[in-house]
Scaffold this motif. Sequence first.
Motif, short mmCIF file in Angstrom:
data_model
loop_
_atom_site.label_atom_id
_atom_site.label_comp_id
_atom_site.label_asym_id
_atom_site.label_seq_id
_atom_site.Cartn_x
_atom_site.Cartn_y
_atom_site.Cartn_z
N LEU A 37 0.83 -1.20 0.00
CA LEU A 37 0.00 0.00 0.00
C LEU A 37 0.87 1.25 0.00
N ARG A 38 0.39 2.27 -0.67
CA ARG A 38 1.07 3.56 -0.74
C ARG A 38 0.01 4.65 -0.61
N ALA A 39 0.44 5.82 -0.17
CA ALA A 39 -0.48 6.96 -0.04
C ALA A 39 0.04 8.10 -0.91
N CYS A 40 -0.86 8.74 -1.61
CA CYS A 40 -0.51 9.88 -2.46
C CYS A 40 -0.01 11.02 -1.56
N LEU A 41 1.09 11.62 -1.93
CA LEU A 41 1.65 12.72 -1.14
C LEU A 41 0.84 14.00 -1.26
N ALA A 42 0.01 14.11 -2.28
CA ALA A 42 -0.79 15.32 -2.46
C ALA A 42 -2.14 15.23 -1.75
N CYS A 43 -2.84 14.11 -1.89
CA CYS A 43 -4.20 14.02 -1.33
C CYS A 43 -4.34 12.95 -0.25
N SER A 44 -3.36 12.08 -0.07
CA SER A 44 -3.31 10.99 0.91
C SER A 44 -4.20 9.79 0.57
N LEU A 45 -4.69 9.69 -0.66
CA LEU A 45 -5.45 8.52 -1.09
C LEU A 45 -4.57 7.28 -0.99
N ILE A 46 -5.11 6.21 -0.43
CA ILE A 46 -4.36 4.96 -0.27
C ILE A 46 -4.80 3.97 -1.33
N MET A 86 -5.88 5.06 8.78
CA MET A 86 -6.71 5.02 7.58
C MET A 86 -8.10 5.51 7.94
N ALA A 87 -8.68 6.26 7.04
CA ALA A 87 -10.06 6.71 7.22
C ALA A 87 -10.78 6.51 5.90
N ALA A 88 -11.98 5.96 5.99
CA ALA A 88 -12.79 5.77 4.78
C ALA A 88 -13.68 6.98 4.60
N GLY A 119 -13.01 7.00 -1.00
CA GLY A 119 -11.92 6.03 -0.92
C GLY A 119 -11.33 5.96 0.47
N MET A 120 -10.19 5.30 0.58
CA MET A 120 -9.44 5.18 1.83
C MET A 120 -8.34 6.23 1.83
N TYR A 121 -8.21 6.97 2.93
CA TYR A 121 -7.22 8.03 3.03
C TYR A 121 -6.35 7.84 4.26
N ALA A 122 -5.07 8.19 4.14
CA ALA A 122 -4.15 8.14 5.28
C ALA A 122 -4.36 9.36 6.16
#
Length: 115
Positions: free
Chosen positions: A13-22, A60-62, A83-86
């Motif tokens: 799993l990875r999280a976007c550095l701009a929006c934190s989408l996982i 993680m938050a949905a 989606g799922m966000y960090a």
Amino acid sequence: MSLDTIPVDLRRLRACLACSLIKSFEQFLRDGCDNCEEFLRMRKDSDNVYLYTSKSFTGMAAMMQPSESWVGKWLRIGVCCPGMYALSVAGSLPREKMRQMRRLGLFCGNRDRSQ
């Protein structure tokens, strides 16, 4: 909401550095970031996936209904796709990308809360 946004496996799993989408590495590579693809262009570019995502994140938050979500407001992602966000993402975008995002009026805050 597309279920393609939700990670199907907890590995890579990875999280976007701009929006934190996982998403998984493979999902970012196949589909890009659902929120930032126009700007970060991760689809079919593994170098950009590594550059603009982080494998180091906490929590993680949905978020299923962005316009009605207190989680979306709290994380400042209320305009993002479901989606799922960090909660926190270690790392930051390159400075030039951050400047470009600010010029375009896009949110570009530091999502690293580890300190």
